[in-house]
Design a protein around this motif. Structure first.
Motif, PDB file in Angstrom:
ATOM      1  N   UNK A 291      16.111  -1.774  -8.654  1.00 16.59           N
ATOM      2  CA  UNK A 291      16.553  -1.232  -7.371  1.00 16.59           C
ATOM      3  C   UNK A 291      15.562  -0.263  -6.751  1.00 16.59           C
ATOM      4  N   UNK A 292      14.457   0.005  -7.442  1.00 13.86           N
ATOM      5  CA  UNK A 292      13.477   0.943  -6.901  1.00 13.86           C
ATOM      6  C   UNK A 292      12.673   0.301  -5.779  1.00 13.86           C
ATOM      7  N   UNK A 293      12.310   1.122  -4.825  1.00 15.41           N
ATOM      8  CA  UNK A 293      11.484   0.676  -3.711  1.00 15.41           C
ATOM      9  C   UNK A 293      10.451   1.757  -3.408  1.00 15.41           C
ATOM     10  N   UNK A 294       9.183   1.411  -3.538  1.00 18.07           N
ATOM     11  CA  UNK A 294       8.130   2.361  -3.201  1.00 18.07           C
ATOM     12  C   UNK A 294       7.980   3.502  -4.179  1.00 18.07           C
ATOM     13  N   UNK A 295       8.512   3.358  -5.388  1.00 23.94           N
ATOM     14  CA  UNK A 295       8.338   4.375  -6.431  1.00 23.94           C
ATOM     15  C   UNK A 295       7.229   3.907  -7.357  1.00 23.94           C
ATOM     16  N   UNK A 296       6.151   4.703  -7.435  1.00 28.08           N
ATOM     17  CA  UNK A 296       4.974   4.308  -8.197  1.00 28.08           C
ATOM     18  C   UNK A 296       4.475   5.478  -9.049  1.00 28.08           C
TER      19      UNK A 296
END
Length: 482
Positions: free
Chosen positions: A142-147
């Motif tokens: 469900x993560x988006x743009x987490x790096x």
């Protein structure tokens, strides 16, 4: 052998940097990176000596320029856009060869620093699990743009300019190797704000605060001996060594433009310069801010652990609490309630989600405008004594305490300085103070009390918190050595 290898590696790096005819960037500036939004962000690297480096970015028609020095080094500031999930591109060209960074996201970048409880990955260490591991991995879809980007933990007598690292998405395939505390912090920010978050992990298990101070700070503020042999002799283990971890593991990120720093360290200083830890930590923050600017610094108080007899660990936690007042633009997470009784001898407690999320609550409150989030633990304010009863007033309780009866963790001592377990409960004090909630503390074994302590031991679990459910920070009203 190690020293010889380091000299050869440094020499090769110098030759490569000066002889090339093409822009070369540090590994930290690479495909998939997150660049700090809405600011003038640093980009740096090596190019043809004395050449002009031109930077082109996909989000603007403006060009940015820098001149490489005689050694080929350059640094340039680039105005960055607001956070978004749109992939961006940056190209740097010295006229003889260009370097392009692709799949860049603009967002907020935080450094995750400290020792093993920050380094501990989502998959845990051997024998040290993170709670609900499988659920955490599955949820990473469900993560988006987490790096994140993990800087290898290496030692060096001189500051290193680069590190062999790469950016990764915090997805189901990669999250296992990510700092658990850092991940839960970043996940909360990313989902709450709906923006990309970049986490730079620069940490090493077992390190002391002196491990991260640079040569100038160590010479100015400590009496640490900095020649190679003294550094080795004065440390039982390599991870305790002064200076070298900061040079090898933190120096490669020092040019970065960031939003802030989260920090989990302190176990390594239990019994080692415990009484001036707050001062040394404040100087480390000053050192880092000389590069990053006045960025927020949020840190974690060490968790309960049985270090053996004595109160050195409690004194270290006391120093950490003092550091909040000593370091501007800082705040601290208390972990007194995040250890299970069976983890008495577990230096890496499994409840990392709450640690990371509490750090995120602080950031969301202080830096992103969500003042309705309760983010601070209650603290001791003052004590009054009447007969055989002590009355304790707390601050930062947000208007209420978490339990009325069955409060655990308090002790009382008389003039003999011997502490005895005490019973504690709510007490509504009469008077004009509209917030007249106190804690009544009494011990049948102490008829004339003079001092109160709360969880002021290496391992003691309390259960008192504030309106937000955040735990009371351990404290003492005395200044006794034992």
């Amino acid at each position: 052998m190690y020293k010889r290898f380091l000299i050869i590696a440094t020499a090769l790096l110098a030759v490569s940097a000066s002889s090339q005819a093409k822009v070369r960037l540090p590994h930290l500036l690479s495909d998939g990176m997150v660049i700090q939004q809405n600011t003038n962000a640093n980009l740096w690297g090596w190019a043809k000596p004395k050449s002009e480096v031109t930077v082109s970015a996909s989000w603007t028609a403006e060009k940015f320029h820098a001149t490489a020095g005689k050694d080929g080094k350059f640094i340039v500031k680039v105005s960055t856009p607001a956070a978004s999930f749109e992939p961006l591109t940056i190209t740097l060209d010295d006229g003889d060869g260009a370097a392009t960074i692709s799949n860049v996201l603009a967002g907020d970048v935080w450094i995750c620093a400290g020792q093993s409880n920050m380094e501990m990955p989502v998959k845990g260490f051997n024998g040290c699990p993170v709670k609900e591991y499988n659920n955490v991995v599955a949820d990473a879809a469900n993560n988006r743009g987490l790096r994140y980007c993990k800087i290898p933990s290496v030692m060096s007598m001189k500051p290193l300019a680069d590190a062999n690292c790469q950016w990764r998405n915090s997805d189901m395939r990669n999250v296992s190797d990510e700092s658990a505390t850092g991940y839960f912090f970043g996940r909360m920010l990313s989902r709450s704000l709906n923006i990309p978050i970049g986490l730079i992990e620069a940490n090493k298990g077992g390190t002391r605060v002196e491990s991260w101070l640079n040569e100038a700070s160590l010479k100015k503020y400590t009496d640490e001996k900095l020649d190679t042999m003294s550094i080795v002799r004065n440390s039982r283990y390599d991870y305790e060594r002064t200076l070298v971890w900061g040079n090898g593991t933190f120096a490669p990120v020092i040019n970065s433009t960031i939003k802030g720093i989260i920090f989990y360290q302190g176990c390594g200083n239990v019994g080692y310069h415990t009484t001036d830890y707050a001062f040394r930590l404040s100087k480390l923050v000053e050192q880092w801010r000389s590069s990053f600017g006045d960025v927020p610094f949020y840190f974690v108080q060490i968790a309960p652990f049985d270090y053996g007899p004595g109160i050195e660990a409690a004194k270290l936690r006391e120093q950490q609490a003092k550091a909040m007042d000593l370091i501007p633009n800082s705040d601290m997470v208390c972990t007194n309630d995040l250890v299970y009784p069976y983890e008495r001898h577990q230096i890496h407690p499994c409840q990392k989600r709450q640690v990371g999320e509490r750090l995120a609550f602080i950031a969301l409150n202080h830096n992103y405008g969500f003042s309705n989030l309760y983010c601070d633990s209650p603290e001791f304010d003052k004590m009054e004594i009447s007969g055989d009863t002590c009355f304790i007033k707390l601050k930062k309780d947000y208007g209420g305490l978490s339990r009325y009866d069955g409060i655990e963790g308090f002790e009382v001592a008389g003039a003999d300085k011997v502490f005895h377990p005490a019973e504690a409960c709510h007490y509504w004090k009469q008077g004009n103070d509209p917030h007249n909630e106190w804690i009544q503390v009494i011990s049948k074994d102490v008829k004339s009390p003079v001092a109160v302590r709360y969880c002021f031991k290496s391992f003691q679990l309390g259960n008192l918190g504030n309106q937000g459910g955040l735990p009371l920070i351990p404290f003492r009203t005395d200044t006794w050595d034992k």
